[in-house]
Design a protein around this motif. Structure first.
Motif, PDB file in Angstrom:
ATOM      1  N   ALA A   1       0.823  -1.216   0.000  1.00 27.17           N
ATOM      2  CA  ALA A   1       0.000   0.000   0.000  1.00 27.17           C
ATOM      3  C   ALA A   1       0.859   1.268   0.000  1.00 27.17           C
ATOM      4  O   ALA A   1       0.456   2.299  -0.545  1.00 27.17           O
ATOM      5  CB  ALA A   1      -0.951   0.001   1.196  1.00 27.17           C
TER       6      ALA A   1
ATOM      7  N   TYR B   1       3.320   1.868  -1.746  1.00 30.68           N
ATOM      8  CA  TYR B   1       3.693   2.262  -3.108  1.00 30.68           C
ATOM      9  C   TYR B   1       2.515   2.862  -3.851  1.00 30.68           C
ATOM     10  O   TYR B   1       2.684   3.723  -4.696  1.00 30.68           O
ATOM     11  CB  TYR B   1       4.286   1.072  -3.847  1.00 30.68           C
ATOM     12  N   LEU B   2       1.336   2.405  -3.496  1.00 22.67           N
ATOM     13  CA  LEU B   2       0.153   2.992  -4.114  1.00 22.67           C
ATOM     14  C   LEU B   2      -0.025   4.432  -3.631  1.00 22.67           C
ATOM     15  O   LEU B   2      -0.219   5.356  -4.424  1.00 22.67           O
ATOM     16  CB  LEU B   2      -1.084   2.160  -3.778  1.00 22.67           C
TER      17      LEU B   2
ATOM     18  N   TRP C   1       2.184   6.375  -2.173  1.00 22.22           N
ATOM     19  CA  TRP C   1       3.325   7.219  -2.537  1.00 22.22           C
ATOM     20  C   TRP C   1       3.236   7.641  -3.997  1.00 22.22           C
ATOM     21  O   TRP C   1       3.452   8.810  -4.348  1.00 22.22           O
ATOM     22  CB  TRP C   1       4.617   6.456  -2.261  1.00 22.22           C
ATOM     23  N   SER C   2       2.908   6.688  -4.863  1.00 20.21           N
ATOM     24  CA  SER C   2       2.768   7.002  -6.287  1.00 20.21           C
ATOM     25  C   SER C   2       1.858   8.196  -6.482  1.00 20.21           C
ATOM     26  O   SER C   2       2.179   9.153  -7.202  1.00 20.21           O
ATOM     27  CB  SER C   2       2.128   5.830  -7.034  1.00 20.21           C
ATOM     28  N   THR C   3       0.725   8.113  -5.856  1.00 20.09           N
ATOM     29  CA  THR C   3      -0.300   9.116  -6.014  1.00 20.09           C
ATOM     30  C   THR C   3       0.223  10.504  -5.687  1.00 20.09           C
ATOM     31  O   THR C   3       0.106  11.447  -6.482  1.00 20.09           O
ATOM     32  CB  THR C   3      -1.451   8.776  -5.054  1.00 20.09           C
TER      33      THR C   3
ATOM     34  N   HIS D   1       3.325  11.430  -5.095  1.00 18.56           N
ATOM     35  CA  HIS D   1       4.531  11.751  -5.856  1.00 18.56           C
ATOM     36  C   HIS D   1       4.155  12.320  -7.226  1.00 18.56           C
ATOM     37  O   HIS D   1       4.708  13.317  -7.673  1.00 18.56           O
ATOM     38  CB  HIS D   1       5.364  10.478  -6.027  1.00 18.56           C
ATOM     39  N   GLY D   2       3.195  11.673  -7.858  1.00 15.57           N
ATOM     40  CA  GLY D   2       2.759  12.136  -9.172  1.00 15.57           C
ATOM     41  C   GLY D   2       2.185  13.536  -9.105  1.00 15.57           C
ATOM     42  O   GLY D   2       2.513  14.396  -9.927  1.00 15.57           O
ATOM     43  N   MET D   3       1.363  13.775  -8.110  1.00 10.01           N
ATOM     44  CA  MET D   3       0.781  15.115  -8.015  1.00 10.01           C
ATOM     45  C   MET D   3       1.849  16.157  -7.732  1.00 10.01           C
ATOM     46  O   MET D   3       1.833  17.251  -8.304  1.00 10.01           O
ATOM     47  CB  MET D   3      -0.299  15.163  -6.943  1.00 10.01           C
TER      48      MET D   3
ATOM     49  N   LEU E   1       4.900  16.151  -8.702  1.00  8.29           N
ATOM     50  CA  LEU E   1       5.648  16.431  -9.930  1.00  8.29           C
ATOM     51  C   LEU E   1       4.797  17.157 -10.959  1.00  8.29           C
ATOM     52  O   LEU E   1       5.290  18.023 -11.677  1.00  8.29           O
ATOM     53  CB  LEU E   1       6.203  15.132 -10.503  1.00  8.29           C
TER      54      LEU E   1
ATOM     55  N   VAL F   1      -7.426   8.552  -2.416  1.00  6.06           N
ATOM     56  CA  VAL F   1      -6.586   7.487  -1.856  1.00  6.06           C
ATOM     57  C   VAL F   1      -7.300   6.825  -0.685  1.00  6.06           C
ATOM     58  O   VAL F   1      -7.369   5.591  -0.586  1.00  6.06           O
ATOM     59  CB  VAL F   1      -5.233   8.048  -1.387  1.00  6.06           C
TER      60      VAL F   1
END
Lengths: 229, 229
Positions: A186, A188-189, A191-193, A195-197, A199, A225
């Motif tokens: 979880a 990584y899910l 964090w991805s979210t 992290h993407g925002m 960037l 999330v």
DNA sequence: TGTACATCAGTGAACGCGCGTTCACTGATGTAC
DNA sequence: TGTACATCAGTGAACGCGCGTTCACTGATGTAC
């Protein structure tokens, strides 16, 4: 934002440091604490221009020292950059801590746990916005934070950003707000979210968007999330 | 993966191009289609090393031409890089299209709409994994794709990646699977998610993770978005 | 307490690097008559 | 159909740049006796 800035200052100046020698026009032959001075200069460069701006010669210039003097304290440019990166990661951790410190203490354990996860994510995004150069240095290029944790990357609590996130998710499970079988991976899910925002806000289509708008989108993202995990 | 690769080839070679002159040991004084040759060389460089690897002199070397010859076709290095970037973005669009082409035609409109959104996201992540250098060139640094769309960034359908995502989300609303009041801004939520995972897979802690593991995480991520939007 | 000496932090000069870009040029092409 | 000429794509040489890094050095410090 100011809390972010203060947290950063603390990481940069206060932690494990001999008081820095007067930066201008050194009179002594020895510098006093050149390693620290170079690191500080490197952090300032990173803050203003991201990792590529961390240039050995410029750091020595700012420290008022010959270019090659840096080699007494860092093996090479990479080594200096790694130290700057560690400081930047630590500053992210502190931004998260600052955000968590603002979480109201009332509420059920479930509410608390949710609030902590949100604080971790919000701290991450807020830092990206407030300290773009450092954020890029920490998480813009190649990075790894999770295994063999470097203590230099921890915040005041000693936990690094990834560990903060993990802890918050563990709490979510303990509070019964996240089924245990969904826990693995979880991080990584989530964090991805976030992290993407971060960037997208910095480099991407959201670059021009005003801060409060981004704040709002960030909240909606965290809603998503929370609902989706 | 192979579909990604094929799609890319098409964007690179087939589209709007006079057949390229023999790349080795040109005998004629004139090149024939130097602009195309430089662009192809630039794309190849980007594929292998990301945007920073797009070096003017190297591109001319590969085209078998003097360094300054590039200035007949591109204003400067930035200009070449922009053209390479457009090709990379177009390749992402095609990866999405390839993924959507694989969506089974049966099922309710709602199922179809969901499948399309997932295909867009999966295409994005798959491309990031299969063509890391190009992905970085397209979306690694500063970028914008949404307004004033550059036709060079479109795939075979003419839509660029952002437009594909928007269209898929619109369909979701039409199918009644997404409340209309949640539609505005939803692109950015979905994009953030997928963008973050792509970068975590490329640069971040998921770098070493085997492909099928990433595939799985990607699916869980898309589940999360579907549920959370 | 005083002196000799080892240590090692910072100096000064220089290196090679590959880059992007500018200059005045040359030679092939295609068009006007 | 043949010739003169304008056009402009590619050439060759050179530039300045700032960088990271290496070399043999010098001068302040602190320790051993």
């Amino acid at each position: 934002m100011d809390s972010v800035h203060i947290a950063l200052q603390m990481s940069v100046t206060t932690r494990n440091s001999v008081p820095t020698a007067p930066p201008a026009a050194r009179s002594t032959y020895r510098h006093g604490d050149l390693r620290r001075a170079l690191l500080d200069a490197g952090i300032e460069l990173a803050r203003q221009g991201g990792p590529d701006a961390v240039v050995l010669r410029e750091a020595t210039r700012r420290a008022g020292v010959a270019p090659n003097a840096a080699y007494r304290h860092f093996a090479n440019r990479q080594d200096l950059l790694a130290a700057v990166r560690a400081a930047a990661v630590a500053a992210v951790a502190q931004a998260m801590e600052a955000e968590m410190a603002g979480v109201p203490t009332g509420g059920t354990p479930t509410e608390q746990a949710h609030a902590r996860v949100r604080a971790v994510g919000a701290g991450y995004m807020r830092f990206a916005h407030a300290e773009t150069g450092l954020f890029r240095t920490a998480f813009g290029g190649q990075f790894s934070v999770e295994q063999d944790p470097d203590p230099a990357m921890g915040g005041l609590t000693g936990l690094n950003p990834f560990e903060h996130l993990s802890a918050a998710l563990d709490d979510l499970v303990k509070a019964g707000a996240l089924p245990a079988e969904r826990r693995p991976g979880a991080e990584y899910l989530a964090w991805s979210t976030v992290h993407g925002m971060a960037l997208l806000s910095i480099d991407g289509p959201l670059r021009g968007t005003p801060g409060d708008m981004q704040q709002l989108l960030g909240q909606r993202l965290l809603d998503m999330v929370e609902r989706g995990l």
